[in-house]
Enzyme design. Structure first.
Site, PDB file in Angstrom:
ATOM      1  N   GLU A  43       0.836  -1.200   0.000  1.00  0.00           N
ATOM      2  CA  GLU A  43       0.000   0.000   0.000  1.00  0.00           C
ATOM      3  C   GLU A  43       0.877   1.259   0.000  1.00  0.00           C
ATOM      4  O   GLU A  43       1.851   1.360   0.756  1.00  0.00           O
ATOM      5  CB  GLU A  43      -0.897   0.002   1.232  1.00  0.00           C
ATOM      6  N   LYS A 126      -8.931   3.116  -3.360  1.00  0.00           N
ATOM      7  CA  LYS A 126      -9.398   2.443  -2.152  1.00  0.00           C
ATOM      8  C   LYS A 126     -10.765   2.959  -1.712  1.00  0.00           C
ATOM      9  O   LYS A 126     -11.006   4.175  -1.682  1.00  0.00           O
ATOM     10  CB  LYS A 126      -8.362   2.654  -1.044  1.00  0.00           C
ATOM     11  N   CYS A 162      -5.703  -2.915   1.400  1.00  0.00           N
ATOM     12  CA  CYS A 162      -5.692  -3.009   2.862  1.00  0.00           C
ATOM     13  C   CYS A 162      -7.081  -3.101   3.496  1.00  0.00           C
ATOM     14  O   CYS A 162      -7.685  -4.163   3.510  1.00  0.00           O
ATOM     15  CB  CYS A 162      -4.897  -1.839   3.451  1.00  0.00           C
TER      16      CYS A 162
END
Length: 568
Positions: A43, A126, A162
């Site tokens: 990430e 994300k 994540c």
């Protein structure tokens, strides 16, 4: 036919954009040389995690985008790479005007870029932005609810980042519904005790629910108050962990996955590099490695190559000295014993034995002379010394004066040598304020800040498992600050078996007084400890940073107002 995948478990460093680009290119080229079809990195690989308010600097975000262009141009052909970066706005990533507008309006995303053969093939932004504990992503990023599935060597690969994994029916399942037969999840997941079990549970859940293997790639390295342990994994569609990355160091894991009905039309032209799982650390080993990595990276990345530790002969300072020696090398650690009139000969002997075992440069600098001189300067304003003719007895001011003289001594040595002072307080002490501002709290990094007292003893025994470096007498004797005759910690504090459980309940679990009493504690004692914890917040705000090890650490992980009227 199989697809060959690689996990690039990198030490991506915050702000070191050029260095991170070099790390990515090295791993990418190695993966391509190994015949990998797909490389998954971590990430925010380019910027490091967490970049925090660096994201408010236009130049920083622009440098991150320029680095993405460089990776696109310089990456090897024949291997697709998924790289974390900071996106700037929604729209055409190839449109320079769009990027300029996004930068100006700070419309930023936590993104992953899919790079192949000199082209930016796709980006994913994300969706799940954590905003709890040590995470502040909603402060900086805009979420996007758009699944990303790209074909790699004939396999539809879903891209997630994540926290997208840490939700029941979120982006992972959305990618599967969009046709993904393999899920990539780029991570910056900080370590704490038992974190692996949580990660594995979510990874297994999504792999089995979606019916797809899952590639979980985590960053490694220390960053201020958090430490990343790597420990990346590949989970099969039936929930089995079929490969892992190393713990607390960089790694490149290359594995072949068989996905029926997908994959290459032709066989792989070379055998994969045999994957062998490194020996896994036990719980105490994990914590020790987390602390040493956090200490090493904090020191080195802030320009310190050596450290100073006040070594009293007690358990906390001995463990910190051992951590420092393991992190930096014994020859780069200076230990200093600073006996007062109330220091025991046994403690001095233990300190000397510990320093010898660790190979540190050791000095004994008594503070009796300065203590007498300061007492004379203060006169009757502060009661100093015992057995006074007037019968007055010194209190905490005299005890803290000794601690502050030690802090002054260590900081003078730090200024002279350029070494960082490592403080030696533990979580139990910081919780109740059993530490002295500008005394034993003086220093640049606090390795034990999130380590309860009883855990300090467990770590000492673990470190001694092969060779004794912490004297047995240091471990066995009652803990004492030795600031007055016959003093032991339990003169002022509950037994640590009780105190540590109260700290865990009140600080980590947010339990109230009634709930703490229900755990079997005396209500009067509970109220006293809770009051001590609340009143010590002003001290903790002035403490050096230290690595998060428990589920909730002091610092950015726990944000309680100093000034407040709530009790309980």
């Amino acid at each position: 036919m199989p697809i060959r995948v690689a996990l690039a478990q990198l030490d991506a460093r915050v702000g070191d954009i050029d260095g991170n680009v070099a790390r990515v290119l090295e791993a990418w080229r190695a993966a391509a040389e190994a015949g990998a079809d797909l490389l998954v990195a971590t990430e925010l690989t380019i910027t490091g995690y967490p970049p925090e308010d660096l994201l408010l600097k236009r130049e920083f975000v622009a440098a991150n985008l320029a680095a993405l262009d460089r990776l696109t141009a310089e990456g090897p052909h024949g291997c697709t790479a998924v790289i974390g970066f900071v996106g700037a706005g929604e729209g055409d990533a190839t449109d320079a005007t769009h990027w300029d507008v996004a930068l100006a309006t700070r419309d930023l995303t936590n993104s992953a870029a899919v790079l192949r053969d000199g082209r930016l093939v796709a980006t994913y932004d994300k969706l799940r932005l954590p905003n709890y504990g040590v995470f502040d992503e909603a402060r900086y990023f805009t979420p996007r609810d758009v699944p990303c599935v790209v074909e790699v060597a004939g396999v539809p690969v879903g891209i997630t980042v994540c926290e997208d994994l840490w939700t029941e029916d979120g982006p992972v399942q959305a990618a599967a519904r969009a046709g993904a037969r393999l899920i990539a999840n780029l991570n910056a997941s900080p370590y704490h005790r038992a974190k692996r079990q949580d990660r594995e549970a979510w990874a297994r859940h999504h792999a089995t629910t979606a019916g797809t293997p899952l590639l979980y790639c985590n960053v490694v390295g220390g960053q201020d108050e958090v430490v990343f342990d790597g420990d990346s994994m590949i989970v099969s569609a039936d929930g089995e962990v079929v490969a892992r990355g190393a713990q607390f160091r960089e790694d490149l894991v290359v594995v072949d996955l068989e996905l029926p009905g997908t994959g290459r039309a032709e066989p792989l032209d070379r055998p994969p590099t045999p994957w062998a799982e490194a020996e896994r650390l036990d719980e105490m080993g994990e914590i020790w490695h987390a602390l040493t990595l956090a200490t090493r990276d904090y020191c080195h990345r802030n320009g310190f190559t050596s450290a100073i530790v006040g070594l009293s002969g007690g358990i906390d300072s001995a463990v910190v000295a051992a951590l420092a020696a393991d992190a930096l090398g014994g020859a780069r650690v200076t230990t200093v014993a600073m006996p007062s009139p109330y220091s025991s000969p046994g403690s001095l002997a233990d300190a000397e034995a510990c320093a010898a075992a660790l190979g540190t440069e050791h000095h004994v600098l008594p503070i009796s002379g300065p203590l007498t001189a300061v007492g004379e300067m203060l006169g009757d304003l502060v009661v100093t010394g015992f057995d006074r003719a007037d019968g007055r007895q010194p209190g905490v001011a005299y005890e803290n004066l000794q601690s502050r003289l030690r802090g002054l001594t260590l900081m003078a040595l730090s200024n002279e040598t350029g070494a960082i002072v490592l403080t030696t307080g533990n979580k139990s002490e910081y919780a109740v304020g059993y530490a002295t501002l500008y005394g034993d709290m003086a220093g640049g990094f606090a390795p034990l800040k999130d380590i309860p007292k009883l855990l300090v003893y467990e770590l000492a025994r673990w470190r001694n498992r092969d060779v004794e470096v912490i004297p047995a007498t240091t471990i066995s004797k009652p803990p004492s600050a030795e600031l007055r005759p016959g003093q032991v910690d339990q003169d002022s504090l509950p037994p640590y078996e009780i105190l540590d459980d109260l700290v865990t309940g009140y600080v980590e679990l947010d339990l109230g007084i009634d709930e703490l009493v229900a755990r079997g504690h005396d209500e009067t004692q509970v109220r006293r400890v809770v009051q001590l914890i609340d009143r010590a917040e002003y001290k903790r705000r002035q403490a050096a940073p230290g690595p998060k090890i428990t589920e909730r650490a002091f610092g950015r992980d726990r944000r309680v107002p100093i000034t407040n009227g709530w009790r309980g």
